[in-house]
Design a protein around this motif. Structure first.
Motif, PDB file in Angstrom:
ATOM      1  N   SER A  45     -22.486   5.620  34.566  1.00 41.58           N
ATOM      2  CA  SER A  45     -21.108   5.961  34.195  1.00 41.58           C
ATOM      3  C   SER A  45     -20.609   7.009  35.182  1.00 41.58           C
ATOM      4  N   SER A  46     -19.305   7.078  35.327  1.00 42.52           N
ATOM      5  CA  SER A  46     -18.738   8.059  36.260  1.00 42.52           C
ATOM      6  C   SER A  46     -19.103   9.479  35.828  1.00 42.52           C
ATOM      7  N   LYS A  47     -19.116   9.731  34.524  1.00 42.00           N
ATOM      8  CA  LYS A  47     -19.439  11.070  34.032  1.00 42.00           C
ATOM      9  C   LYS A  47     -20.890  11.441  34.336  1.00 42.00           C
ATOM     10  N   SER A  48     -21.820  10.511  34.098  1.00 44.14           N
ATOM     11  CA  SER A  48     -23.240  10.844  34.297  1.00 44.14           C
ATOM     12  C   SER A  48     -23.555  11.114  35.772  1.00 44.14           C
ATOM     13  N   ILE A  49     -22.996  10.321  36.690  1.00 43.27           N
ATOM     14  CA  ILE A  49     -23.296  10.556  38.111  1.00 43.27           C
ATOM     15  C   ILE A  49     -22.602  11.821  38.603  1.00 43.27           C
ATOM     16  N   ALA A  50     -21.395  12.084  38.127  1.00 40.60           N
ATOM     17  CA  ALA A  50     -20.700  13.321  38.511  1.00 40.60           C
ATOM     18  C   ALA A  50     -21.491  14.536  38.027  1.00 40.60           C
ATOM     19  N   ASP A  51     -21.992  14.465  36.800  1.00 40.59           N
ATOM     20  CA  ASP A  51     -22.805  15.565  36.255  1.00 40.59           C
ATOM     21  C   ASP A  51     -24.088  15.769  37.066  1.00 40.59           C
ATOM     22  N   GLU A  52     -24.697  14.667  37.496  1.00 36.24           N
ATOM     23  CA  GLU A  52     -25.919  14.775  38.313  1.00 36.24           C
ATOM     24  C   GLU A  52     -25.640  15.516  39.617  1.00 36.24           C
ATOM     25  N   PHE A  53     -24.538  15.167  40.281  1.00 37.91           N
ATOM     26  CA  PHE A  53     -24.208  15.822  41.550  1.00 37.91           C
ATOM     27  C   PHE A  53     -23.840  17.282  41.346  1.00 37.91           C
ATOM     28  N   VAL A  54     -23.147  17.593  40.270  1.00 31.74           N
ATOM     29  CA  VAL A  54     -22.781  18.987  39.991  1.00 31.74           C
ATOM     30  C   VAL A  54     -24.029  19.820  39.739  1.00 31.74           C
ATOM     31  N   SER A  55     -24.989  19.277  38.998  1.00 34.49           N
ATOM     32  CA  SER A  55     -26.173  20.060  38.648  1.00 34.49           C
ATOM     33  C   SER A  55     -27.168  20.188  39.805  1.00 34.49           C
ATOM     34  N   ASN A  56     -27.290  19.174  40.655  1.00 35.00           N
ATOM     35  CA  ASN A  56     -28.240  19.260  41.772  1.00 35.00           C
ATOM     36  C   ASN A  56     -27.841  18.294  42.889  1.00 35.00           C
ATOM     37  N   ILE A  57     -27.059  18.798  43.841  1.00 33.60           N
ATOM     38  CA  ILE A  57     -26.542  17.964  44.932  1.00 33.60           C
ATOM     39  C   ILE A  57     -27.673  17.402  45.784  1.00 33.60           C
ATOM     40  N   GLU A  58     -28.626  18.244  46.138  1.00 32.89           N
ATOM     41  CA  GLU A  58     -29.711  17.815  47.033  1.00 32.89           C
ATOM     42  C   GLU A  58     -30.522  16.662  46.426  1.00 32.89           C
ATOM     43  N   MET A  59     -30.894  16.798  45.178  1.00 38.51           N
ATOM     44  CA  MET A  59     -31.675  15.759  44.505  1.00 38.51           C
ATOM     45  C   MET A  59     -30.843  14.477  44.344  1.00 38.51           C
ATOM     46  N   SER A  60     -29.569  14.642  44.000  1.00 39.37           N
ATOM     47  CA  SER A  60     -28.687  13.487  43.827  1.00 39.37           C
ATOM     48  C   SER A  60     -28.466  12.752  45.142  1.00 39.37           C
ATOM     49  N   ASN A  61     -28.317  13.497  46.242  1.00 41.54           N
ATOM     50  CA  ASN A  61     -28.173  12.861  47.556  1.00 41.54           C
ATOM     51  C   ASN A  61     -29.400  12.019  47.889  1.00 41.54           C
ATOM     52  N   LYS A  62     -30.573  12.561  47.620  1.00 37.85           N
ATOM     53  CA  LYS A  62     -31.811  11.804  47.887  1.00 37.85           C
ATOM     54  C   LYS A  62     -31.857  10.533  47.047  1.00 37.85           C
ATOM     55  N   LYS A  63     -31.376  10.631  45.829  1.00 39.04           N
ATOM     56  CA  LYS A  63     -31.432   9.497  44.901  1.00 39.04           C
ATOM     57  C   LYS A  63     -30.393   8.423  45.227  1.00 39.04           C
ATOM     58  N   TYR A  64     -29.147   8.819  45.550  1.00 38.74           N
ATOM     59  CA  TYR A  64     -28.043   7.868  45.650  1.00 38.74           C
ATOM     60  C   TYR A  64     -27.510   7.568  47.053  1.00 38.74           C
ATOM     61  N   LEU A  65     -27.635   8.498  47.989  1.00 38.61           N
ATOM     62  CA  LEU A  65     -26.986   8.351  49.294  1.00 38.61           C
ATOM     63  C   LEU A  65     -27.373   7.050  49.984  1.00 38.61           C
ATOM     64  N   GLU A  66     -26.367   6.330  50.486  1.00 30.94           N
ATOM     65  CA  GLU A  66     -26.523   5.053  51.206  1.00 30.94           C
ATOM     66  C   GLU A  66     -26.991   3.906  50.318  1.00 30.94           C
ATOM     67  N   LYS A  67     -27.012   4.107  49.007  1.00 22.34           N
ATOM     68  CA  LYS A  67     -27.452   3.050  48.087  1.00 22.34           C
ATOM     69  C   LYS A  67     -26.240   2.333  47.502  1.00 22.34           C
ATOM     70  N   ALA A  68     -26.439   1.062  47.157  1.00 21.60           N
ATOM     71  CA  ALA A  68     -25.409   0.280  46.474  1.00 21.60           C
ATOM     72  C   ALA A  68     -25.516   0.585  44.981  1.00 21.60           C
ATOM     73  N   ILE A  69     -24.424   1.097  44.408  1.00 21.56           N
ATOM     74  CA  ILE A  69     -24.433   1.433  42.989  1.00 21.56           C
ATOM     75  C   ILE A  69     -23.206   0.840  42.302  1.00 21.56           C
ATOM     76  N   ALA A  70     -23.312   0.694  41.001  1.00 20.69           N
ATOM     77  CA  ALA A  70     -22.187   0.272  40.172  1.00 20.69           C
ATOM     78  C   ALA A  70     -21.822   1.444  39.267  1.00 20.69           C
ATOM     79  N   ILE A  71     -20.527   1.779  39.238  1.00 19.70           N
ATOM     80  CA  ILE A  71     -20.051   2.906  38.443  1.00 19.70           C
ATOM     81  C   ILE A  71     -19.006   2.408  37.448  1.00 19.70           C
ATOM     82  N   LYS A  72     -19.202   2.781  36.179  1.00 20.67           N
ATOM     83  CA  LYS A  72     -18.236   2.419  35.146  1.00 20.67           C
ATOM     84  C   LYS A  72     -17.381   3.630  34.828  1.00 20.67           C
ATOM     85  N   GLY A  73     -16.074   3.405  34.781  1.00 24.73           N
ATOM     86  CA  GLY A  73     -15.156   4.479  34.454  1.00 24.73           C
ATOM     87  C   GLY A  73     -13.737   3.957  34.333  1.00 24.73           C
TER      88      GLY A  73
END
Length: 131
Positions: A45-73
């Motif tokens: 969901s848009s809220k969950s991924i936004a919250d992940e980036f707010v809480s830990n940008i470095e970890m979120s970048n490692k997890k999501y950067l350059e990946k194909a994702i689907a976001i609901k919002g």
């Protein structure tokens, strides 16, 4: 008659030019992928991924950067080929999609290209409406 140093110089310049051209083309065209055939790495969901980036940008970048994702919002703004979901996810569409409307609940698929912590915005490119 060319001497040995001149031949080495010409060879070096040619090699650097070829290498430079190859790197330039890779950077310019190497990132293009066909996300419609690529498997989605995450569906969030848009809220969950936004919250992940707010809480830990470095970890979120490692997890999501350059990946194909689907976001609901919910679509909060549309400007040409740019769609904004819940005021925090910016999706750059591959092509204009007239079926996408403001206030529509949607699932968008795209490639994560970065997070702007100053603006609090997650940016995706090559986006399209997922079915």
């Amino acid at each position: 008659m060319m001497n040995k140093k001149f031949k080495i110089f010409i060879f070096s310049v040619t090699l650097v030019a070829i290498l430079g051209f190859t790197v330039y083309n890779y950077v310019l065209y190497g990132g293009a992928r066909n996300l419609s055939t690529e498997e989605t790495a995450f569906t969030v969901s848009s809220k969950s991924i936004a919250d992940e980036f707010v809480s830990n940008i470095e970890m979120s970048n490692k997890k999501y950067l350059e990946k194909a994702i689907a976001i609901k919002g919910t679509i909060t703004k549309i400007t040409g080929t740019e769609v904004i979901i819940d005021n925090s996810i910016i999706c750059n569409l591959k092509e204009l999609d007239p079926s996408i409307t403001k206030n529509q609940v949607i699932i968008m698929k795209g490639r994560v290209v970065g997070y702007d912590d100053l603006m609090g915005e997650l940016k995706l490119d090559q986006c399209f409406k997922a079915s």
